[in-house]
Design a protein around this motif. Structure first.
Motif, short mmCIF file in Angstrom:
data_model
loop_
_atom_site.label_atom_id
_atom_site.label_comp_id
_atom_site.label_asym_id
_atom_site.label_seq_id
_atom_site.Cartn_x
_atom_site.Cartn_y
_atom_site.Cartn_z
N THR A 282 3.54 6.84 5.00
CA THR A 282 2.65 7.97 5.20
C THR A 282 1.99 8.50 3.93
O THR A 282 0.77 8.72 3.92
CB THR A 282 3.41 9.10 5.94
OG1 THR A 282 4.01 8.55 7.12
CG2 THR A 282 2.50 10.24 6.31
N PRO A 283 2.74 8.74 2.86
CA PRO A 283 2.07 9.26 1.66
C PRO A 283 0.91 8.38 1.18
O PRO A 283 -0.18 8.89 0.87
CB PRO A 283 3.20 9.33 0.62
CG PRO A 283 4.43 9.53 1.45
CD PRO A 283 4.20 8.69 2.67
N GLY A 284 1.14 7.08 1.16
CA GLY A 284 0.08 6.17 0.72
C GLY A 284 -1.12 6.21 1.64
O GLY A 284 -2.28 6.15 1.21
N ASN B 16 -3.01 -0.62 3.81
CA ASN B 16 -1.76 0.13 3.95
C ASN B 16 -1.02 -0.40 5.16
O ASN B 16 -1.41 -0.17 6.30
CB ASN B 16 -2.05 1.63 4.19
CG ASN B 16 -2.76 2.27 3.02
OD1 ASN B 16 -3.97 2.23 2.92
ND2 ASN B 16 -1.99 2.86 2.12
N ALA C 211 0.21 4.06 -2.89
CA ALA C 211 -1.16 4.48 -3.23
C ALA C 211 -1.20 5.94 -3.67
O ALA C 211 -0.59 6.81 -3.03
CB ALA C 211 -2.09 4.26 -2.05
N LEU D 164 -1.96 8.79 3.63
CA LEU D 164 -2.62 10.10 3.48
C LEU D 164 -3.55 10.10 2.27
O LEU D 164 -4.68 10.60 2.34
CB LEU D 164 -1.56 11.21 3.31
CG LEU D 164 -0.83 11.64 4.59
CD1 LEU D 164 0.35 12.54 4.24
CD2 LEU D 164 -1.79 12.35 5.54
N THR E 221 -5.00 7.59 0.82
CA THR E 221 -6.13 6.70 1.07
C THR E 221 -7.13 7.36 2.01
O THR E 221 -8.34 7.31 1.80
CB THR E 221 -5.63 5.38 1.67
OG1 THR E 221 -4.58 4.86 0.83
CG2 THR E 221 -6.73 4.35 1.76
N GLY F 31 0.78 -1.23 0.00
CA GLY F 31 0.00 0.00 0.00
C GLY F 31 0.81 1.28 0.00
O GLY F 31 0.24 2.38 -0.04
#
Lengths: 343, 830, 157
Positions: C104-106, C133, C50, C108, C110, C47
Motif C-alpha cells: 500500500t505505501p508504495g 507496483n 516507492a 499510495l 505512486t 514496487g
C-alpha cells in the motif's frame, strides 16, 4: 534485506572529472547512472566495483538538443524521453522502445545511456551469489562453463536492451568520452555478439550522448515480446525503420533484439525492402529473412522454440505498422501493452 | 433482544484500514528493539548430501559476530503435522535441497552477518538427487527421510466408497483423462521476518510474520525444550500469507534460540530468494480421472489417482495428499468414488498449503473433464453441472456433510450475467468463454493436533469507560480477521466497530485460535465472538433491566444505547449500561469458544475434508486467444460466490477479486520450477528463478475486470450465516480459463499453466491432424496400499471402513512421533 | 566511511551520517525510523519501496542514498497533512484497497504522483501508472476504484 557491497563513491559534476576518475582504475570502477541495472547486479554480487562514479550530478548529461537531428544526453531518463513530444512524433521506434522498458518507476530512474549499456542477461547469471555458487558459477562471472550450452566457448547471455535495436534502426550514433579523447560510434558498431564483452566501449570511456539523425521521410517502430505488459525484459524484439517516398521504401533497417548477445541487423531484409512497396507478400518474405537469424537459447523466460517462432509475428507486425495499418489491437495482444498512455 | 444489522452486512472501512494506509501497521521487520542483533542463515548449496564437516571458525572470528550456530544446537525435530516432525532448525547430518539451512550467524548488523556467513566452510558428500516423482518412485534408496510409507514415498493412501468399478463399468460413457498442475508459490510481498527477545523475566518473546502463532508456539516449545508457558508468540500483521506463513520455520527457531542464548533481541528478515526456499506452496500434481457417466450426464462413479511432488519435507503434505481427493464429492453428486493419492519426497523446497490447499489441482482436472463430458454428450456445460449439483443437507459418498449449497444459484447467476447462452460456442475463432465451479471448506473440521479443545477462543473485557476490548488468537494476514472480530462484537453490543479494540494473535494475551488457514477464521472465531459478546450482552441486559424496569426481552442494543424496543426513548447509553453491569456483577469479562461438530467420516483419512459448512463458487472466464502466437488475454471474469452472508461486503468483494487474481496468475503464468544441470557436469538442482521478476505474477495490466455477485443464504453454521471467501473463489479460475481456451481455439490444455507455448503446440498438432491437446501422457504405476473400503451412506454405511485395521487412539503425543514413524516404516517393509 | 547526507524528508530537514553503500530505503527505514516504506525484493522488481523524490515516484531500494543529497523525499508518513488523511488514504481505507497493507505505501505514493500531475486520469491510465507496483491480495480492482474515487474527491473539494 539485499544490501550493496561496500565501495568508494565519487560524484563528479563534470564529464571531465568523471573521465579522469574512471581513468584511474577503469577495470574496477563502474559508472552509476539510474542504477536500475547496476544496483541489483551489485546486490547480487554479479558486479563488485571498488569505485562507483555517480553521474547524476553532471548536468550536461541530462540535456536534449535540437538541430541537425536530436542529441540526447546519456543521463536523460527514459521517462523524460517518453514525455518528449519530439521523440514521440519523430522517432516513434525509440519512443515505443523506451515506453516499454520495465515499469514507470524504473523509467523514472533509468537513463537512456544506461539502457544502451545494459548488462547482458541470463537466467544462469542474474542470480544471487548463493544461487550461482549452487551451480558452481558460470562463464560470465566466477566460473568457467556457460551453462546455456556447456560446449560453448563464449558466454551466451542475452542483449536485453529495448533501446538499442530501435537506435540502430534509426541510424543513431553515440559519443564516447575518455580522459584521452572523444569518439563517435555508430550504434550498430557499439555491440559485439559476446555475452561478456558485449560492448566496444572501452572500460575508460563514458557514453555521454546519443545522436539521432534527421528524420525527414522516415518512419520507425519497435515491437517487444515479453510475458507481462510491465516489468519484463524483452525475450525477442524487432525494430524497424524505413524512409518512404510515397508508398515505396527508399531505404530500411530491420534489427532483432534479445535473440543473441547483441542486437542483430537483418541486411537481407533491408536489401529486399529497398525500392518496394510493403505488400503482404513482401512482408512475409522479409519475415522469412529474419527468422533464421534468430537463434534464441534457453536462458530467458519462455521456451526458445516459441520465442523463435514469434520472430515472424514481430517482424510482420512491425512492417505492417510502418505501412500504416492500425496495429493497436495486435500490440495489446502480442506486446501486452496498448502503448496508448505511458507514464 | 434483537439485532438491527447496523454493522453486519454493510460495506465499511475495515477497523485496521487507517493503520494500513498511513504506514503505521507494524510488520515484523518494522520492529526495532534496543541492542538488537541480526541473523543470517547459510543455506545448502547442494541438493542432497551428507554434511561431512562444517568449519565456522573464520565466520566466528569476524569483528561484530556474536554467535555462529550449526545443527548441533538443534537436536530436536519439529514440524507442523504430528506425523511429520522431520525438520531441524539447522540441518544436522543431511541437506535435502538447495536452500536448506545449515548454519546461522548472529552479528551486529545484517551486512556483517552476511559477510561472515560466506566464510563458513561446509564439506558435503553428495547423495543421489531426486528431481522428480519419477526419480523418487524408481529409486527407493537412498531415502530422503527415514520415515514415510516406503522408499521415497512419503504417503500413499487408497480409499473407496462403494463399488466404483461396477458403477463405471455400467456407465454409458467412461472418460479417462490425465491432467497436470505445475507447482507455484504464494509470493507474499512481505518477506518472512522474525524478531526474538528475552523479556525482563527471562522468558522468550517471538514476534513473527506467521499465520499460525499457536503452532509456532508449540513448535518452539518442542524444538527449544522450553515450557510453552514461558514462550510468548506475537503474530505481527502478515504482509500477505496465502498459506506460505503457516509452518513453523527454521529462521523462527534459530533466532528464538539465539535470543535466549545471547540475551539480546535478534532479528532476521529473509531475502526474496529465501522466501522461495521456504515455499510450502502448491504441490505439482499429476492426476488421472476415470469417470463413468450416463448419457444424461450424471456421474455413476469416479476413480481418481493423484501423484504429488512434495519436495524435501513433510510440511502439511499428508493433509495436502488427502485434500487432492477430499472435495470432489462436495460439489457434485458422485455416488461411488475411489481416491488414491501418493506424495513423494524430492530434493526441492517443501510444498505445502497454498490458498485452496491441495484442492485446486484436482478441481482443475474435474472441471475440465466435465467440460469434455458436456461436449461429448452435447449438453451445455452449465446445464450439465446444474443437473448434478449435490443436494443440500446431504451426506456425500465420503461422508462429508453438505449443509447449505448455493452452487446452482451461482451457476445461474454467472450464466446470466456473462450472457453465456449467447456466447458459449458462438463466438468467432479466437474468442471464447469457459465455465467452472468449486467449493471450499469454511474451516477444517479437525485440528492439526487431534484433541477435544476449542478451535477458537474469544475473550471480552468491558469496563465503566464503555470501552470494549476483544481478545482472540486469530491472525490478521490481510484478509480482515480483526475487522470481522470487531464487527461481530459491535453488532451484538449495538456499538460502533471503532468503539472496540482488538488484541489478536498473541499467545500471552489472547485465547488460542488455531490460526489463519483453511478459511476457518470468520466461521470459528466469529462464532466464538458471538458467544462471548452475547454473554456480555446478557450481563448488561440484566443490570439495565433491573435498573430501568424494562423486561430483558424488550431491550435493544443499538446506536451505542440500550433501550426499550417499545419505547426507544426509555433507555441508557451503552457506557452507562456497562457501568450498571459492572456495579451489579463486579469486573466484567466474558468468553466464547467454538468447536466444530463431529464429522461423520470415521475412517482413517476421514479427518481431511470435513468442515462445518462449505462455500461454493461458479465463474465464467472470457478469453481472447491469438491463433498465430498462442497468446491468451483475459478481458473479463464473472464470478458468483455462495458466501452465506457477507459480514463486510467490501472485504468479501476484495477476497473474491483477490482470489480471481491469484487464479489468473496460476492459470496463465505462475510456476515454481527447477533446473537440473547436466548430471555429468554438475550435481545442481536449483530453483529456476527465485526472484519476483522471473516468477511471473500478474500486474495491474494483466488483471481482467471482475464482476462479482454474492449469493447470500445465511448458513446456520456460520456467524450471522457467513461462510468462507478467502480460498474458494480462486479455484474455478484455472479450469474456466482452460475451458475458455478450448471454446476459443478448440485445443485442450490439460496442464497448468496455460501458456502460449502449449497452446501453439496444440494448435500445430491440430493442424497436423493429431490430437489437439497438451497435457500428460501417462500416469505411473504406483504400489498402492490396500484400499480402505467404506460403504457410502446411501448403502447403509456407518462412516467406518469395512476393512479398517485396528489403530491406536487419536491422541497423538509429539514425543512418540519418531517411534510411530519408525513403526510405519517397519510395517511398510515387512 | 560514513558521509554526511542532508535531505528534506516529509518537509523536514534530515541530517545524517551514512555509508556510501546505503540505499535510500535503508536510510529511511533504519536511520530515520520511517518504516512505513516497505521492501519486497530490494532489486527493483516489486514496487513496494516507492517514494517520491522531488515529486517523482522512484524505487528507494535502487537509489543510492547519497545520490539524493539535497533533494526532497516524501514517504507514506508524509501523506497526511495537519493530521488529516490524504484523499487517497481515505479512499484506500474505505474501499478495501489495502488488504494486507504491505504494498500500500508504495502504491499510495505512486498514485499521489499521478494525481498531482493528472487530476482526472482514466481507469486505463491509473492501471498503467500502477503497473510497477505488485499487489498479491486485491487483484488491483479495489485499488483502481480507490484512485478513481480519490480523483473525484479531489475535484469536489
Amino acid at each position: 534485506m539485499m544490501r550493496l557491497p561496500s565501495y568508494r563513491y565519487r560524484a563528479p559534476s563534470t564529464i571531465g572529472d568523471a573521465a579522469a576518475w574512471l581513468a584511474e582504475s577503469p577495470t574496477d570502477t563502474m559508472l552509476l547512472a539510474g542504477g536500475t541495472d547496476l544496483i541489483p547486479n551489485m546486490k547480487r554480487r554479479q558486479q563488485t566495483p571498488a569505485t562507483v562514479v555517480g553521474l547524476r550530478g553532471i548536468a550536461e548529461l541530462s540535456e536534449v538538443r535540437d538541430g541537425d537531428g536530436l542529441t540526447v544526453g546519456a543521463g536523460v531518463t527514459l521517462s523524460a524521453l517518453v514525455h518528449d513530444e519530439r521523440v514521440r512524433q519523430q522517432h516513434a521506434g525509440l519512443w515505443q522502445a523506451v515506453a516499454q522498458v520495465a515499469t514507470p518507476h524504473l523509467r523514472n530512474m533509468g537513463t537512456i545511456g544506461g539502457n544502451i549499456c545494459l548488462d547482458t542477461r541470463c537466467t544462469y547469471y542474474d542470480q544471487t551469489f548463493e544461487w550461482r555458487k549452487a551451480i558452481d558459477f558460470c562463464l560470465k562471472k566466477d566460473g568457467d562453463v556457460c551453462w546455456v550450452a556447456p560446449s560453448s566457448k563464449r558466454c551466451l547471455a542475452v542483449s536485453s536492451t529495448d533501446s538499442a535495436p530501435a537506435l540502430i534502426a534509426l541510424g543513431a550514433t553515440v559519443r564516447l568520452v575518455s580522459a584521452t579523447g572523444t569518439r563517435d560510434v555508430a550504434m550498430g558498431d557499439l555491440y559485439v555478439n559476446d555475452g561478456m564483452q558485449y560492448l566496444t566501449r572501452r572500460a575508460d570511456e563514458i557514453l555521454t550522448s546519443i545522436h539521432l539523425p534527421e528524420v525527414a521521410g522516415w518512419r520507425s517502430t519497435y515491437w517487444k515480446l515479453r510475458r507481462r505488459g510491465s516489468f519484463d525484459f524483452p525475450v525477442a524484439s524487432v525494430a524497424a525503420a524505413a524512409r518512404f517516398d510515397g508508398d515505396r521504401i527508399v531505404e530500411a533497417r530491420l534489427v532483432l533484439g534479445a535473440l543473441a548477445s547483441c542486437p542483430l541487423e537483418v541486411p537481407a531484409a533491408a536489401a529486399r525492402l529497398a525500392g518496394e512497396a510493403l505488400t503482404d507478400e513482401l512482408i512475409a518474405s522479409v519475415a522469412d529473412d529474419a527468422y533464421p537469424l534468430a537463434k534464441p537459447m534457453d536462458n530467458t523466460d519462455f521456451e526458445l522454440v516459441w520465442r523463435k517462432k514469434m520472430v515472424r509475428s514481430l517482424v510482420t507486425s512491425a512492417l505492417r505498422e510502418l505501412r500504416g495499418d492500425d496495429m493497436r489491437q495486435a500490440r495489446t495482444r502480442l506486446a501486452r501493452h496498448p502503448l496508448l498512455q505511458v507514464s | 433482544m434483537t439485532l438491527r444489522g447496523d454493522v453486519i452486512g454493510k460495506p465499511r472501512r475495515r477497523v485496521d484500514g487507517r493503520a494500513k494506509v498511513t504506514g503505521q501497521t507494524k510488520f515484523a521487520d518494522d520492529i526495532v528493539l534496543p541492542r538488537m542483533l541480526h541473523a543470517k542463515l547459510l543455506r545448502s548449496s547442494v541438493p542432497h548430501a551428507k554434511i561431512v564437516r562444517i568449519d565456522t571458525s573464520k565466520a566466528a572470528a569476524v569483528d561484530g559476530v556474536s554467535l555462529v550456530l550449526t545443527g548441533e544446537s538443534f537436536p530436536i525435530a519439529y514440524g507442523i503435522l504430528p506425523v511429520s516432525h522431520d525438520e531441524h532448525a539447522l540441518c544436522r547430518d543431511v541437506v535435502r535441497f538447495v536452500g536448506d539451512p545449515v548454519a546461522a550467524v548472529i552479528a551486529r548488523d545484517e551486512a556483517t552477518a552476511e559477510r561472515a556467513m560466506r566464510l563458513i566452510e561446509v564439506e558435503y558428500e553428495a547423495l543421489r538427487t531426486f528431481a522428480s516423482p519419477d526419480d523418487s518412485l524408481a529409486h527407493p534408496e537412498p531415502r530422503i527421510h527415514e520415515y514415510g510409507d516406503f522408499g521415497n514415498v512419503h504417503k500413499a493412501v487408497a480409499l473407496q466408497f462403494g463399488d466404483v468399478d461396477a458403477a463405471i463399468a455400467g456407465a454409458d460413457h467412461v472418460f479417462d483423462d490425465l491432467f497436470y498442475f505445475e507447482g507455484n508459490t504464494h509470493l507474499p510481498i512481505e518477506q518472512h521476518a522474525t524478531v526474538a527477545t528475552k523479556d525482563q523475566d527471562g522468558k522468550l518473546v517471538v514476534y513473527s510474520s506467521t499465520q499460525t502463532p499457536h503452532y509456532l508456539h508449540r513448535a518452539l516449545a518442542k524444538a527449544l525444550s522450553l515450557p510453552a508457558a514461558h514462550i510468548r508468540v506475537v503474530a505481527t500483521p502478515n504482509g500477505g500469507g496465502f498459506g506460505g506463513k503457516s509452518d513453523p520455520f527454521n529462521h523462527e527457531v534459530v533466532v528464538a534460540y539465539a535470543a535466549m542464548r545471547l540475551d539480546r533481541p535478534i532479528k532476521i528478515c529473509l531475502t526474496r530468494e529465501e522466501v522461495f526456499y521456504c515455499h510450502r506452496g502448491r504441490h505439482p500434481v499429476l492426476m488421472r480421472f476415470r469417470t463413468g457417466v450416463t448419457k444424461e450426464g450424471t456421474i455413476t462413479g469416479l476413480d481418481l489417482q493423484t501423484l504429488l511432488d512434495g519436495g524435501a519435507y513433510g510440511s502439511y503434505g499428508v493433509a495436502s495428499t488427502f485434500y487432492t481427493g477430499a472435495l470432489q464429492t462436495v460439489t457434485y453428486d458422485i455416488p461411488t468414488y475411489r481416491f488414491r493419492g501418493c506424495r513423494v519426497f524430492t530434493n526441492k523446497p517443501p510444498c505445502g498449503p497454498k490458498r485452496g490447499h491441495g484442492t485446486p489441482q484436482s478441481r482443475f482436472g474435474q472441471e475440465v473433464q466435465l467440460d469434455k463430458i458436456a461436449e461429448t454428450l452435447a449438453i451445455d456445460p452449465a446445464d450439465l453441472r446444474l443437473n448434478i449439483v449435490q443436494p443440500p443437507d446431504s451426506l456425500t459418498a465420503n461422508f462429508l456433510r453438505v449443509g447449505t449449497i448455493g452452487l446452482a444459484d451461482c451457476i445461474k447467476k454467472v450464466v446470466d450475467r456473462s450472457n453465456w447462452r449467447d456466447t458459449f460456442r458462438k463466438l468467432p475463432l479466437g474468442h471464447g468463454v469457459g465455465l467452472a465451479c468449486s467449493s471450499y471448506l469454511s474451516g477444517a473440521g479437525l485440528p492439526i493436533n487431534w484433541n477435544d479443545l476449542p478451535h477458537s477462543g474469544v475473550q471480552l473485557k468491558l469496563d465503566r469507560s464503555g470501552g470494549v476490548t476483544v481478545f482472540c488468537g486469530a491472525t490478521e494476514i490481510g484478509q480482515g480477521s480483526d475487522d470481522v472480530l470487531v464487527a461481530i462484537v459491535a453488532e451484538v453490543l449495538g456499538i460502533d466497530p471503532f468503539d472496540v479494540r482488538a488484541v489478536t494473535g498473541d499467545t500471552d494475551l489472547t485465547p488460542v485460535d488455531l490460526g489463519s488457514y483453511s478459511s476457518r477464521v470468520t466461521l470459528m472465531m466469529g462464532n466464538a465472538a458471538i458467544q462471548a459478546a452475547e454473554r456480555a450482552r446478557e450481563l448488561i441486559a440484566d443490570a439495565v433491566s433491573v435498573k430501568l424496569e424494562i423486561p430483558k426481552g424488550r431491550l435493544v442494543f443499538a446506536d451505542r444505547r440500550v433501550f426499550d424496543a417499545e419505547d426507544p426513548e426509555r433507555g441508557t447509553s451503552f457506557r452507562e449500561a456497562v457501568r450498571l453491569a459492572e456495579a451489579k456483577f463486579g469486573t466484567l469479562g466474558t468468553t466464547g469458544s467454538y468447536t466444530p461438530p463431529r464429522s461423520e467420516a470415521k475412517f482413517k483419512g476421514g479427518g481431511v475434508g470435513p468442515s462445518p459448512t462449505y462455500s461454493y463458487t461458479a465463474a465464467v472466464v472470457e478469453v481472447d486467444v491469438d491463433p498465430e502466437t498462442g497468446w491468451v488475454t483475459v478481458p473479463r471474469v464473472w464470478i458468483a460466490h455462495d458466501i452465506g452472508r457477507a459480514l463486510n461486503p467490501t472485504l468479501v468483494r476484495g477476497q473474491v477479486e483477490g482470489g480471481v487474481y491469484m487464479g489468473i496468475g496460476e492459470a496463465l503464468m505462475e510456476e515454481q520450477v527447477f533446473r537440473r544441470l547436466p548430471a555429468k557436469l554438475s550435481h545442481a538442482l536449483v530453483h529456476k528463478f527465485p526472484s519476483i521478476l522471473e516468477y511471473k505474477s500478474p500486474t495491474s495490466l494483466e488483471m481482467p475486470e471482475v464482476f462479482t455477485d454474492l449469493i447470500e443464504y445465511p448458513d446456520p453454521a456460520g456467524p450471522f450465516g457467513a461462510k468462507e471467501v478467502g480460498q474458494g473463489p480462486l479455484l474455478p479460475i484455472m479450469p474456466a480459463v482452460a475451458n475458455a481456451v478450448y471454446d476459443a481455439v478448440g485445443v485442450r490444455i490439460d496442464s497448468i499453466p496455460v501458456t502460449p507455448e502449449k497452446i501453439l503446440r496444440a494448435l500445430e498438432a491440430k493442424a497436423a491432424g493429431k490430437a489437439p491437446r497438451q497435457g500428460p501422457a501417462s500416469f505411473p504405476d504406483i504400489p498402492w496400499p490396500e484400499t480402505l473400503r467404506v460403504t457410502p451412506p446411501w448403502a447403509g454405511g456407518t462412516g467406518r471402513a469395512d476393512n479398517e485395521p485396528a489403530r491406536p487412539t487419536h491422541r497423538r503425543v509429539d514425543a512418540g512421533i519418531e517411534a510411530r514413524a519408525a513403526g510405519i516404516t517397519k510395517e511398510a517393509r515387512s | 566511511m560514513k558521509l554526511r547526507l542532508t535531505l528534506t524528508v516529509n518537509g523536514e530537514p534530515a541530517d545524517t551520517l551514512v555509508d556510501p553503500d546505503k540505499t535510500l530505503l535503508e536510510v529511511l527505514r533504519e536511520d530515520l525510523q520511517l518504516t512505513g516504506t516497505k521492501h519486497g525484493c530490494e532489486l527493483g522488481e516489486c514496487g513496494a519501496c516507492a517514494v517520491l523524490v522531488d515529486g517523482v515516484p522512484l524505487l528507494s531500494c535502487l537509489m543510492v542514498a547519497h545520490e539524493c543529497e539535497g533533494r526532497a523525499v516524501v514517504t507514506v508518513e508524509g501523506l497526511t497533512e495537519d493530521g488529516r488523511l490524504h484523499p487517497l488514504q481515505e479512499c484506500f481505507a474505505d474501499l478495501g484497497a489495502a488488504q494486507c497493507g504491505y504494498c500500500t505505501p508504495g502504491i499510495l505514493m505512486t498514485a499521489k504522483a499521478l494525481l498531482d500531475r493528472e487530476p482526472h486520469p482514466s481507469r486505463e491510465r491509473i492501471r498503467e501508472a500502477l503497473s510497477g507496483n505488485l499487489c498479491r491480495c486485491t487483484g488491483y480492482q479495489q485499488i483502481l476504484d480507490a484512485v478513481e474515487a480519490a480523483a473525484s474527491l479531489t475535484v469536489t473539494r
